[in-house]
Design a protein around this motif. Structure first.
Motif, PDB file in Angstrom:
ATOM      1  N   TYR A  30      15.260  29.228  10.234  1.00  0.00           N
ATOM      2  CA  TYR A  30      14.094  29.174   9.370  1.00  0.00           C
ATOM      3  C   TYR A  30      12.899  29.641  10.181  1.00  0.00           C
ATOM      4  CZ  TYR A  30      11.214  24.886   9.939  1.00  0.00           C
ATOM      5  OH  TYR A  30      10.343  23.935  10.339  1.00  0.00           O
ATOM      6  N   PHE A  31      12.184  30.582   9.584  1.00  0.00           N
ATOM      7  CA  PHE A  31      11.104  31.277  10.268  1.00  0.00           C
ATOM      8  C   PHE A  31       9.747  30.813   9.770  1.00  0.00           C
ATOM      9  CE2 PHE A  31      14.586  34.410  10.205  1.00  0.00           C
ATOM     10  CZ  PHE A  31      14.623  34.813  11.526  1.00  0.00           C
ATOM     11  N   THR A  32       8.782  30.781  10.671  1.00  0.00           N
ATOM     12  CA  THR A  32       7.394  30.768  10.230  1.00  0.00           C
ATOM     13  C   THR A  32       6.872  32.159  10.535  1.00  0.00           C
ATOM     14  OG1 THR A  32       7.135  28.435  10.753  1.00  0.00           O
ATOM     15  CG2 THR A  32       5.125  29.732  10.507  1.00  0.00           C
ATOM     16  N   ILE A  33       6.476  32.858   9.477  1.00  0.00           N
ATOM     17  CA  ILE A  33       5.941  34.203   9.655  1.00  0.00           C
ATOM     18  C   ILE A  33       4.438  34.101   9.832  1.00  0.00           C
ATOM     19  CG2 ILE A  33       5.459  36.376   8.498  1.00  0.00           C
ATOM     20  CD1 ILE A  33       8.141  36.422   7.368  1.00  0.00           C
ATOM     21  N   ILE A  34       3.921  34.757  10.861  1.00  0.00           N
ATOM     22  CA  ILE A  34       2.480  34.791  11.101  1.00  0.00           C
ATOM     23  C   ILE A  34       2.038  36.225  10.850  1.00  0.00           C
ATOM     24  CG2 ILE A  34       0.640  34.347  12.770  1.00  0.00           C
ATOM     25  CD1 ILE A  34       2.889  32.779  14.409  1.00  0.00           C
TER      26      ILE A  34
ATOM     27  N   ASN B 220      18.465  21.244  10.402  1.00  0.00           N
ATOM     28  CA  ASN B 220      19.573  21.738  11.199  1.00  0.00           C
ATOM     29  C   ASN B 220      19.466  23.190  11.633  1.00  0.00           C
ATOM     30  OD1 ASN B 220      20.706  19.217  10.956  1.00  0.00           O
ATOM     31  ND2 ASN B 220      21.681  19.748   9.010  1.00  0.00           N
ATOM     32  N   LYS B 221      18.651  23.946  10.915  1.00  0.00           N
ATOM     33  CA  LYS B 221      18.515  25.357  11.281  1.00  0.00           C
ATOM     34  C   LYS B 221      17.494  25.502  12.394  1.00  0.00           C
ATOM     35  CE  LYS B 221      18.905  27.265   6.790  1.00  0.00           C
ATOM     36  NZ  LYS B 221      18.209  28.104   5.823  1.00  0.00           N
ATOM     37  N   PRO B 222      17.810  26.348  13.404  1.00  0.00           N
ATOM     38  CA  PRO B 222      16.796  26.585  14.437  1.00  0.00           C
ATOM     39  C   PRO B 222      15.562  27.263  13.845  1.00  0.00           C
ATOM     40  CG  PRO B 222      18.888  27.636  14.989  1.00  0.00           C
ATOM     41  CD  PRO B 222      19.039  27.094  13.618  1.00  0.00           C
ATOM     42  N   HIS B 223      14.407  26.982  14.441  1.00  0.00           N
ATOM     43  CA  HIS B 223      13.124  27.483  13.943  1.00  0.00           C
ATOM     44  C   HIS B 223      12.540  28.536  14.880  1.00  0.00           C
ATOM     45  CE1 HIS B 223       8.586  26.666  13.466  1.00  0.00           C
ATOM     46  NE2 HIS B 223       8.963  27.520  12.556  1.00  0.00           N
ATOM     47  N   LEU B 224      12.019  29.621  14.312  1.00  0.00           N
ATOM     48  CA  LEU B 224      11.365  30.659  15.108  1.00  0.00           C
ATOM     49  C   LEU B 224      10.024  31.048  14.496  1.00  0.00           C
ATOM     50  CD1 LEU B 224      14.282  33.169  15.844  1.00  0.00           C
ATOM     51  CD2 LEU B 224      13.024  31.843  17.521  1.00  0.00           C
ATOM     52  N   ASN B 225       9.019  31.255  15.337  1.00  0.00           N
ATOM     53  CA  ASN B 225       7.727  31.790  14.884  1.00  0.00           C
ATOM     54  C   ASN B 225       7.705  33.294  15.134  1.00  0.00           C
ATOM     55  OD1 ASN B 225       5.954  29.512  14.107  1.00  0.00           O
ATOM     56  ND2 ASN B 225       6.401  28.856  16.197  1.00  0.00           N
ATOM     57  N   ILE B 226       7.465  34.062  14.075  1.00  0.00           N
ATOM     58  CA  ILE B 226       7.461  35.513  14.210  1.00  0.00           C
ATOM     59  C   ILE B 226       6.101  36.063  13.809  1.00  0.00           C
ATOM     60  CG2 ILE B 226       8.537  37.668  13.442  1.00  0.00           C
ATOM     61  CD1 ILE B 226      10.442  35.790  14.893  1.00  0.00           C
TER      62      ILE B 226
ATOM     63  N   HIS C  54       0.097  31.861   7.750  1.00  0.00           N
ATOM     64  CA  HIS C  54       1.463  31.435   8.027  1.00  0.00           C
ATOM     65  C   HIS C  54       2.245  31.304   6.729  1.00  0.00           C
ATOM     66  CE1 HIS C  54      -0.698  30.041  11.592  1.00  0.00           C
ATOM     67  NE2 HIS C  54       0.464  30.095  12.223  1.00  0.00           N
ATOM     68  N   LYS C  55       3.527  31.614   6.769  1.00  0.00           N
ATOM     69  CA  LYS C  55       4.372  31.425   5.599  1.00  0.00           C
ATOM     70  C   LYS C  55       5.791  31.139   6.079  1.00  0.00           C
ATOM     71  CE  LYS C  55       4.013  32.108   1.034  1.00  0.00           C
ATOM     72  NZ  LYS C  55       2.887  31.907   0.154  1.00  0.00           N
ATOM     73  N   ARG C  56       6.445  30.218   5.391  1.00  0.00           N
ATOM     74  CA  ARG C  56       7.810  29.877   5.769  1.00  0.00           C
ATOM     75  C   ARG C  56       8.803  30.762   5.030  1.00  0.00           C
ATOM     76  NH1 ARG C  56      11.076  24.179   5.275  1.00  0.00           N
ATOM     77  NH2 ARG C  56      13.107  25.191   5.366  1.00  0.00           N
ATOM     78  N   PHE C  57       9.897  31.076   5.703  1.00  0.00           N
ATOM     79  CA  PHE C  57      10.935  31.884   5.075  1.00  0.00           C
ATOM     80  C   PHE C  57      12.275  31.587   5.737  1.00  0.00           C
ATOM     81  CE2 PHE C  57      13.365  35.770   5.362  1.00  0.00           C
ATOM     82  CZ  PHE C  57      13.174  36.269   6.647  1.00  0.00           C
ATOM     83  N   ASP C  58      13.322  31.524   4.919  1.00  0.00           N
ATOM     84  CA  ASP C  58      14.641  31.111   5.416  1.00  0.00           C
ATOM     85  C   ASP C  58      15.673  32.210   5.318  1.00  0.00           C
ATOM     86  OD1 ASP C  58      13.269  28.555   4.638  1.00  0.00           O
ATOM     87  OD2 ASP C  58      15.141  27.749   5.438  1.00  0.00           O
TER      88      ASP C  58
END
Ligand code: GTP
Ligand code: MG
Length: 448
Positions: free
Chosen positions: A85-89, A3-9, A76-80
């Protein structure tokens, strides 16, 4: 998660300015890694003569990265947070690994540009700013890091100095800003070094931090009482979800290939346009191999459908490890990715020691592909601000010139028109260890 939008940062900036440390610190403070893990790295790093790299080691996992104390490949690492919810690059800053930074940046919905207030703006600070712009990163947080260092003493004046310098560079490469009266809104406004005037960004935020000492990461720092803006984590939550290109045909540039026991060959990458679901027939280009999607996963969970922005692993029936490699593009069978015989592009020459003539053959970096391409025709030299043609068929191009050129890949390359598939239509040109030019594709001549 669903349900949370996802962003790649993507985290970018000059070598050693603290990108990996900032990522490690965010993951610790938000409870995405355990304190004991960082403690363990602290001891190991100290024993190896790499004291203070404990946070960086959360992201730097390769032996060579830890021995040298630099990031080499993207991780890559996931973080909320409560909102996203983010994927950190985490990208490398070292000049030798800019090609990995480009791969990471081409996948990003937003960037955190880490600039150390101790060392200030450096060569890759400038190069990464330009690349972020060319690769179409729509929003940026500028984290002015190492505010704790002796030479900075958490000073507001030092923060503003760095902020103004970075702001001027961002404005110079074309990030939008409006003229304002002053810089009271310190997180969005800056003073342009060129004109001495104040500007306000709509898509860029500045935050002073110390990643190592934990200032303004997710809690307001008592060491910088003058700071009225957001913390870094609050700033990440202020990012916006970019419009999804779901209305276009499916495209996924392959970033890597793995063999997973029990599953088989898994291609990894980010969906750029369209969507794909289990059971769909897909085509791999340039090879032309076709297969049916057997399974997909994101962050180790099986998913039935993937959309633009999703970083996924995809297993396709009948496709083995030999059939696919980094730089290939997976697409829909009804509208396969375009393999170019040649293409016409609008480019900016950034950095070339002499002049570019027809016949020049540097390496082009587009989505996850890296292929040598020849400048086959120099069509026009144009004014970079007005787009007005200044010379047709120029003999040479030099640093600072904008131009329309025809280019020919030395081996099969998937590249698309910027207008149709923005993430597959932008590229950087590198040679002699630096970014020579960057550009966008306006026409493609298809290879039959
Ligand atoms: P590359 O990935 O190799 O480009 O470097 P990086 O930007 O990821 O830098 P990294 O996080 O590896 O940190 C480099 C050094 O700077 C390490 O010794 C860190 O401890 C130190 N460092 C990072 N952030 C801070 C900070 O806020 N304050 C201080 N004093 N040192 C910091
Ligand atoms: Mg790093």
């Amino acid at each position: 998660m669903a349900n949370k939008p996802h962003l790649n940062i993507v985290f970018i900036g000059h070598v050693d300015h603290g990108k990996s440390t900032t990522v490690g610190r965010i993951l610790l403070n938000t409870g995405n890694i355990r304190k004991e893990e960082v403690e363990k790295y602290r001891e190991e790093a100290e024993a190896k003569g790499k004291a203070t790299f404990e946070f960086a080691w959360v992201m730097d996992r390769l032996k060579e990265e830890r021995e040298r104390g630099v990031t080499i490949d993207i991780a890559h690492k996931r973080f909320d947070t409560n909102k996203y919810y983010f994927t950190i690059i985490d990208a490398p800053g070292h000049r030798d690994f800019v090609k990995n930074m480009i791969t990471g940046t081409s996948q990003a919905d937003g960037a955190v540009l880490v600039c150390s207030a101790a060392e200030g703006v450096q060569e890759q600070t400038k190069e990464h700013i330009f690349l972020a712009r060319t690769l179409g990163v729509p929003q940026i947080i500028v984290a002015v890091n190492k505010m704790d260092r002796e030479e900075n003493k958490y000073s507001e004046a030092r923060f503003k100095e760095i902020r103004n310098e970075v702001g001027s560079l961002l404005l110079g490469v074309g990030f939008k800003a409006e003229a304002v009266q002053d810089d009271t809104d310190s997180s969005r406004c800056f003073k342009d070094n060129k004109t001495g005037k104040f500007f306000k960004f709509s898509q860029i935020l500045f935050v002073p931090i110390s990643a190592y000492k934990d200032d303004n990461i997710d809690k307001k720092s008592p060491n910088m009482p003058w700071w009225k803006g957001p913390t870094l984590v609050e700033a990440l939550d202020m990012f916006q979800v970019p419009p999804k290109l779901t209305d276009r045909p499916f495209r996924l540039p392959v970033q890597g290939v793995m063999n997973i026991t029990g599953t088989g060959t898994v291609a990894v990458g980010r969906v750029e346009t369209g969507s794909v679901k289990v059971g769909d027939k897909v085509i791999f280009m340039p090879s032309g191999k076709v297969g049916e999607v057997k399974s997909m996963e994101m962050h180790h969970e099986a998913i039935p459908v993937a959309e633009p922005g999703d970083n996924i692993g995809i297993n396709v029936r009948g496709i083995s490890k030999e059939d696919v490699k980094r730089g290939d593009v997976i697409g829909s069978v009804s509208s396969p990715p375009t393999v170019a015989k040649s293409f016409i592009a609008q480019i900016m020459i950034l950095n070339h020691p002499s002049v570019i003539t027809a016949g020049y053959k540097p390496v082009l970096h587009c989505h996850t592909a890296q292929v040598a391409c020849e400048f086959t025709e120099l069509l026009e030299r144009v004014d970079s601000r007005t787009g007005k043609v200044e010379e047709t068929n120029p003999k040479t191009l030099k640093t600072g010139d904008a131009a329309k050129v025809k280019m020919t890949p030395s081996k099969p390359l998937v590249i698309e028109k910027m207008k149709d598939f923005p993430p597959l239509g932008r590229f950087a040109i590198r040679d002699m260890g630096q970014t020579v030019a960057a550009g966008v594709v306006i026409e493609v001549e298809k290879k039959e």
